[in-house]
Write a protein that holds these residues in place. Structure first.
Motif, PDB file in Angstrom:
ATOM      1  N   ASP A 102     -14.610  -0.663  -5.208  1.00 44.31           N
ATOM      2  CA  ASP A 102     -13.668  -0.623  -4.089  1.00 44.31           C
ATOM      3  C   ASP A 102     -14.250   0.138  -2.900  1.00 44.31           C
ATOM      4  N   GLU A 155      -7.462   0.018   3.854  1.00 38.93           N
ATOM      5  CA  GLU A 155      -6.652   1.082   3.270  1.00 38.93           C
ATOM      6  C   GLU A 155      -6.294   0.777   1.809  1.00 38.93           C
ATOM      7  N   ALA A 156      -6.115  -0.490   1.497  1.00 34.58           N
ATOM      8  CA  ALA A 156      -5.785  -0.865   0.121  1.00 34.58           C
ATOM      9  C   ALA A 156      -6.965  -0.609  -0.807  1.00 34.58           C
ATOM     10  N   TYR A 157      -8.178  -0.911  -0.349  1.00 41.06           N
ATOM     11  CA  TYR A 157      -9.370  -0.662  -1.163  1.00 41.06           C
ATOM     12  C   TYR A 157      -9.597   0.836  -1.365  1.00 41.06           C
ATOM     13  N   VAL A 172       0.847  -1.201   0.000  1.00 42.36           N
ATOM     14  CA  VAL A 172       0.000   0.000   0.000  1.00 42.36           C
ATOM     15  C   VAL A 172       0.878   1.244   0.000  1.00 42.36           C
ATOM     16  N   GLY A 213       2.324   1.704  -3.324  1.00 46.18           N
ATOM     17  CA  GLY A 213       1.276   2.162  -4.228  1.00 46.18           C
ATOM     18  C   GLY A 213       0.999   3.646  -4.078  1.00 46.18           C
ATOM     19  N   ASP A 254       0.152  -2.471  -7.149  1.00 46.09           N
ATOM     20  CA  ASP A 254       0.590  -2.607  -5.751  1.00 46.09           C
ATOM     21  C   ASP A 254      -0.599  -2.825  -4.814  1.00 46.09           C
ATOM     22  N   TYR A 255      -1.691  -2.087  -5.042  1.00 47.90           N
ATOM     23  CA  TYR A 255      -2.881  -2.269  -4.207  1.00 47.90           C
ATOM     24  C   TYR A 255      -3.487  -3.652  -4.418  1.00 47.90           C
ATOM     25  N   ASN A 291      -7.376   3.285  -1.319  1.00 51.66           N
ATOM     26  CA  ASN A 291      -6.375   3.842  -2.231  1.00 51.66           C
ATOM     27  C   ASN A 291      -6.524   3.304  -3.653  1.00 51.66           C
ATOM     28  N   ARG A 292      -6.893   2.036  -3.784  1.00 45.36           N
ATOM     29  CA  ARG A 292      -7.104   1.506  -5.124  1.00 45.36           C
ATOM     30  C   ARG A 292      -8.304   2.190  -5.765  1.00 45.36           C
TER      31      ARG A 292
END
Length: 155
Positions: free
Chosen positions: A83, A62-64, A31, A34, A49-50, A66-67
């Motif tokens: 997302d 947090e990954a969702y 993350v 990313g 990366d996400y 930012n993606r």
């Protein structure tokens, strides 16, 4: 044999907990990487990366978030909404950071208002305000949604 199992079981639990913590750390590193790529306008790299972070830890909110931002920037609005919806589902099952989940609702509402989905946008902005009543951006975007949809109806 029973005695051996009794000795091994606590060891297995410790090993599993350690492996899980290492996986979460690894996912968070993706993350972070990313976010750096996104800052350099490498949208595809950031999304990759996400994706990797989510494959390691499918519950890493947090990954969702930012993606979703990266997909939105890349023009994949349906992917961004998906997302943000995942963030909402995670929020329902886990107590997420209010700031992150508020951002997900604000971002999804913004996309919905641009697609003239006033009901969906207002629901998202209302939820964001409920989560953080001091977030001026939520009130601004809710007013903007009324303006966009109102202008579209009279155009």
């Amino acid at each position: 044999m029973k005695r051996l199992l009794l000795l091994l079981i606590p060891t297995l639990f410790v090993f599993a907990a350690t492996a899980s913590a290492q996986s979460k750390d690894s996912a968070r590193k993706y993350v972070k990487h990313g976010i750096e790529r996104f800052g350099k306008n490498d949208i595809a790299g950031a999304i990759a990366d996400y994706d990797r972070a989510i494959s390691i830890d499918p519950k890493l909110a947090e990954a969702y978030l930012n993606r979703g931002k990266a997909k939105r920037a890349g023009g994949d609005l349906d992917g961004a909404i998906a997302d943000y919806e995942m963030m909402a589902e995670l929020d329902a099952s886990m107590a997420l950071n209010n700031h992150d989940i508020t951002q997900a609702y604000l971002n999804r509402g913004y996309i919905r208002s641009n697609h003239l989905d006033l009901d969906g946008a207002l629901a998202d902005f209302d939820k964001a305000i409920q989560l953080d009543p001091n977030d001026a951006d939520a009130y601004f975007k809710r007013g903007r949604a009324f303006l966009i949809v109102g202008n579209a109806k009279f155009a």
